[in-house]
Design an enzyme around this catalytic site. Sequence first.
Site, PDB file in Angstrom:
ATOM      1  N   GLU A 305      -1.990   4.601   3.738  1.00 53.47           N
ATOM      2  CA  GLU A 305      -3.216   4.744   4.581  1.00 53.47           C
ATOM      3  C   GLU A 305      -2.765   4.744   5.890  1.00 53.47           C
ATOM      4  OE1 GLU A 305      -5.582   1.297   3.077  1.00 53.47           O
ATOM      5  OE2 GLU A 305      -6.267   2.611   1.449  1.00 53.47           O
ATOM      6  N   ASP A 379      -7.385  -0.747  -6.754  1.00 52.22           N
ATOM      7  CA  ASP A 379      -7.830  -1.656  -5.448  1.00 52.22           C
ATOM      8  C   ASP A 379      -9.075  -2.648  -5.731  1.00 52.22           C
ATOM      9  OD1 ASP A 379      -7.795  -2.281  -2.757  1.00 52.22           O
ATOM     10  OD2 ASP A 379      -8.772  -0.345  -1.957  1.00 52.22           O
ATOM     11  N   GLU A 407     -14.686  -7.608  -1.318  1.00 52.24           N
ATOM     12  CA  GLU A 407     -14.856  -6.296  -0.811  1.00 52.24           C
ATOM     13  C   GLU A 407     -15.637  -5.430  -1.530  1.00 52.24           C
ATOM     14  OE1 GLU A 407     -11.130  -4.239   0.416  1.00 52.24           O
ATOM     15  OE2 GLU A 407     -12.313  -2.480   0.773  1.00 52.24           O
TER      16      GLU A 407
HETATM   17  O1  GCW Z   1      -8.928  -2.409  -0.219  1.00 56.24           O
HETATM   18  C1  GCW Z   1      -8.357  -1.510   0.683  1.00 56.24           C
HETATM   19  C2  GCW Z   1      -9.215  -1.733   1.704  1.00 56.24           C
HETATM   20  C3  GCW Z   1      -8.604  -1.491   3.316  1.00 56.24           C
HETATM   21  C4  GCW Z   1      -7.328  -2.469   3.152  1.00 56.24           C
HETATM   22  C5  GCW Z   1      -6.398  -1.680   1.924  1.00 56.24           C
HETATM   23  C6  GCW Z   1      -5.031  -2.480   1.993  1.00 56.24           C
HETATM   24  C7  GCW Z   1      -6.185  -3.531   4.870  1.00 56.24           C
HETATM   25  O2  GCW Z   1     -10.491  -1.085   1.757  1.00 56.24           O
HETATM   26  O3  GCW Z   1      -9.559  -1.860   4.366  1.00 56.24           O
HETATM   27  O4  GCW Z   1      -6.618  -2.113   4.404  1.00 56.24           O
HETATM   28  O5  GCW Z   1      -7.117  -1.618   0.842  1.00 56.24           O
HETATM   29  O6  GCW Z   1      -5.170  -3.344   0.957  1.00 56.24           O
HETATM   30  O7  GCW Z   1      -4.206  -2.345   2.451  1.00 56.24           O
END
Ligand code: GCW
Length: 719
Positions: A305, A379, A407
Amino acid sequence: MKKIFVILLCLRCISSYAEDGYRLWLRYDNVDDAKLLVQYQHAITGIQLNAVSPTLQVAKEELIKDLQGLLDKKIVEQKTTANGTIVGGTPASSVEIQNFFSEKEMDGLGEEGFIIRTASLESKNVIFIAAKSDVGVLYGVFYFLRLLQTHQQISKLTITSIPKIKLRLLNHWDNLNRTVERGYAGFSIWNWHTLPDYIDQRYIDYARANASIGINGTVLTNVNANSLVLTKDYLIKVKALADVFRPYGIKVYLTARFSSPIEIGHLETADPLDSAVQQWWKQKADEIYSYIPDFGGFLVKANSEGQPGPQDYGRSHADGSNMLADALGPHNGIVIWRAFVYSHETPTDRFKQAYEEFKPLDGEFRKNVLVQVKNGPIDFQPREPFSPLFGAMPQTPLMIEFQITQEYLGQSTHLVYEASLFKEVLNADPDSYRDEDGKGSTVAKVIDGSLDHHELSGIAGVSNIGNDINWTGHPFGQANWYAFGRIAWDYNLSAVGIADEWIRQTFSNNQNFVNTIKKIMIASREAVVNYMTPLGLHHIMGFGNHYGPAPWYDKAPRADWNPVYFHRADSIGIGFDRTAAGSDALAQYKPGVAKQFENLSTCPEKFLLWFHHVPWTYKLKSGRNLWNELCYKYNEGVDTARWMQSIWEKMRNHVDAQRFNEVKMLLNIQVKEAVWWRNACLLYFQTYSKMPIPAQYEKPDHTLEYYESLKFPYAPGNG
Ligand code: GCW
């Protein structure tokens, strides 16, 4: 005198009525069962605990203060052992313990275990809280206090408790400007600006809370890291926190931004094979350890990312992590390297990328590297199958990463008890998970190192803590922090059992209340799955803020951030085909699991749309076709949320007014949002299924266009 008494009395009234949640599960109010109180008062007459170290000092203070609260009497230190003495300590700090317990017994406890035992010592009835290490004693003290807070019998105790997993860490996604990525409970509790000179009482209470559930490490900073935290100005602040946490057995870790040698070291590269870079990290490690001799190590998110990483220089994740491991190794530090990677360039199913990237590297990591894998392949969705990496890297200690902060689980306005989720993954597929090892080779046994014989083992939870007065925003968010710690200590504890202890300590021991709230908590996880992502749907939430439903969304800068990428609804059906005919992600599982999942009729329905593109007319076990089953599940989720709301309403007399109202208002939001999820998703999917919502269900009260038009520019958590 009289005036003071009245004031004290009032303070007590206030503390027992205006509960703001700050005290978490560490309330230690008077035992409110009169008979039991008398029993406890007789059973405990005083303590003997030689506070020869800061940790034992903390253990002793905790014991004295909390027993005083629980037993409503002054707790004295007894010079000689009497009936009812609590004898606490280690063989090194207590002659009684040294004489009573064999060396073998003490050694068996390891570095953190403890014994709580009622015994006769010189014909006196005593209660031992004994350990080989000081922190073991502290853990034992908290365990013992829990027994009283949860109204257990203490006349015959034979408890031995040893954590199953070595590193039990919170991961804070806290930024240096105090925003918290995916944080829904206010700002960061680390006030970097006033550190190191100002030590907020919260830091101490944070350490107490963590120690009370056995959490022994904390990563202070966001994995989307800022290299400034590695500069001297910040390291001094980090040291101040480490000094506060040390007596509580908590080590501090930091996230290391891979490009730090460039950003703060003024080098031209961060190439892990460059000797100047290697030297820079060595010196940085030496500097850190000069401030914090027991610094835990680095947590790294690299080439994920947009974060920098070794691949920027054509190097592998092993090259990157090993370089850091070499810098930390001489100080006994470790590197926790995250496997949460998926690349912009790779067009393959995002599900498959962590495995494809990391499996080939098995065996290439230094001894002090752990690879940290999210519980599922995508995720932190309301429900994910376990990540196939857990079966694929026997030569590497794998840490599991759970997300305590919600989240994708209603953030801080939904009551969702996550212990059920943690347990589901840790217990995953014991029979078929590893064919060659047969029954019982669970994810938990990969994680605790026992299956593949690793010394290092670890579990991490992304923290849900912020500076809200009650720490977690939702009063029930505390239960997830608590449950994470308890499961990290012993994954065999049941979700129900942990809920039971938490409710008793946090609210009340009233049996009716405890039983009722347990039911709500246990039902809550399935409820959120049902009203958000039933039958294996995943990643269909709002873009960016991840708030609310947006299954229609298709405008993200990359395909695998779009809900439409994941649900793939069309006129034929819905779901992601991950069989050999599709992305073939299933091939990453061991044959036993793959076989079960790839067959539509044996795939557990809870994972159906994770692995199959299923026709709308496909018949499920219930006899309903897929469309009708979706309608059923979404409605079931809403019904459960409403049921939770109505049950809570009946609990008014058992809960203080403040927390009662907070939870009540939050449940109202949860119900509203459950309805929103159901309506928006069904209306949208209906545009593909072209089938009616069966008449027995509530009709959506808005149009699809209305739901699509909703915007939340300031929804929290984006960091
Ligand atoms: O779940 C996603 C999140 C990001 C996060 C990423 C990760 C810290 O939306 O905000 O970044 O994963 O785990 O690296």
